[in-house]
Design an enzyme around this catalytic site. Structure first.
Site, PDB file in Angstrom:
ATOM      1  N   ARG A  66       0.954  19.184 -32.058  1.00 57.71           N
ATOM      2  CA  ARG A  66       0.808  18.474 -30.793  1.00 57.71           C
ATOM      3  C   ARG A  66       2.079  18.731 -29.997  1.00 57.71           C
ATOM      4  O   ARG A  66       3.188  18.728 -30.565  1.00 57.71           O
ATOM      5  CB  ARG A  66       0.640  16.961 -31.024  1.00 57.71           C
TER       6      ARG A  66
ATOM      7  N   HIS B 263      -4.790  25.629 -26.519  1.00 52.52           N
ATOM      8  CA  HIS B 263      -5.271  24.742 -27.591  1.00 52.52           C
ATOM      9  C   HIS B 263      -6.514  25.324 -28.288  1.00 52.52           C
ATOM     10  O   HIS B 263      -7.567  24.686 -28.351  1.00 52.52           O
ATOM     11  CB  HIS B 263      -5.563  23.341 -27.035  1.00 52.52           C
TER      12      HIS B 263
HETATM   13  C1  GLV Z   1      -7.378  20.034 -32.732  1.00 56.49           C
HETATM   14  O1  GLV Z   1      -6.281  20.005 -32.272  1.00 56.49           O
HETATM   15  C2  GLV Z   1      -7.897  19.020 -33.622  1.00 56.49           C
HETATM   16  O2  GLV Z   1      -7.247  17.977 -33.777  1.00 56.49           O
HETATM   17  O3  GLV Z   1      -8.963  19.246 -34.202  1.00 56.49           O
END
Ligand code: GLV
Length: 291
Positions: free
Chosen positions: A211, A258
């Protein structure tokens, strides 16, 4: 009949796969086309707490991702919440990491720079795998898959977690050529990779697939303007990364949106269905979030 509400947005493949895996469920994709009282189970990324509170017969919530730092657990109904633990996602992350590890171990970044000046080899002499150390900071189940994948290809590996480590944190950063950040975000890990850790990493590389907020971005930019060789960032304090972020244009930063560990409905749906079956038989799946 049991009803599963799936928070899948426009992606119908979740509905198709979950319908296939849960034949005795009525699987719905929109809160707008259900009576909240009919919903017994929810599969979700993030649904508003008040929408969930209106589901008087809700028995359980399954998450569609691995991380749950975005959920306000205290505000959610008092039903089991089971997070997605999918080996295919761990493999997805491990291959993302491995591709970047090879990129830096084989000096592809330096060859690309040399190419812009038509320079043949120059001072670049890639090290061999056994001399290149990949460290995972926050080495839990996914981190172990990353370490095993890199070790399988001959890289030296080091894992570090709060409960299991063989050296102090700054020494860990010093001993790695690449640190892969996989630490879950919590109050204790917000900004945990800061100036001291990045200084200890020296001319190494940071890969963040955890994160964004686990890294102090200002300290990272300072380190990149100094010795740090590169940062590969898949996650950010604010997502999507704002257009005016200096990370977009920094020549030592690679931004990916992401996508390092994706939730694949084909592999995730049977896992969610198995969790629901376990809950209905009266036991709590191992991936149930404690609260
Ligand atoms: C992606 O970041 C997840 O938490 O699956």
């Amino acid at each position: 009949m049991n009803m599963l509400l799936v928070d899948s947005g426009e992606d119908d493949s979740w509905i198709e796969e979950l319908t296939r895996c849960l034949p005795d469920f009525d699987v719905r994709k929109s809160v707008d086309d259900v009576d909240p009282g009919d919903v017994t189970h929810v599969a979700m990324w993030r649904l508003p707490a008040e929408q969930l509170a209106a589901m008087a017969n809700l028995e359980a919530i399954c998450t569609m991702g691995a991380g749950f730092d975005h959920l306000d657990l205290d505000a959610l109904p008092e039903v089991p919440i089971v997070r997605l633990v999918d080996p295919a996602m761990a493999n997805d992350i491990a291959l993302y990491v491995l591709s970047w590890v090879i990129h830096f171990q084989r000096d592809f970044d330096r060859f690309l720079t040399n190419q812009t000046a038509a320079t043949w080899r120059g001072d670049v002499a890639p090290v061999f795998v056994h001399d290149y150390t990949v460290g995972v900071f926050g080495a839990g189940a996914i981190g172990q898959v990353v370490l095993d994948t890199c070790a399988h290809h001959g890289f030296a590996t080091l894992g570090w977690s709060r409960s299991k480590h063989d050296r102090p944190l700054d020494q860990f950063f010093t001993d790695c050529d690449i640190v892969v950040d996989l630490v879950p975000l919590s109050a204790a890990t917000r900004g945990v990779i800061g100036a001291a850790e990045l200084a200890a990493l020296g001319d190494g590389v940071l890969i963040n697939v955890s994160r964004g907020a686990t890294v102090d971005t200002a300290a990272l930019l300072d380190a990149l303007d100094g010795r740090l060789r590169a940062a590969v960032l898949d996650v950010f304090d604010v997502e999507p990364l704002p257009a005016d972020s200096p990370l977009w244009s920094h020549d030592k930063v690679t931004v990916t949106p992401h996508i390092a560990g994706r939730s694949d409905p084909v592999t995730a749906a049977p896992i969610i269905a198995a969790s629901i079956a376990e809950l209905r038989s009266g036991s709590l799946p191992a991936a149930t979030i404690l609260r």
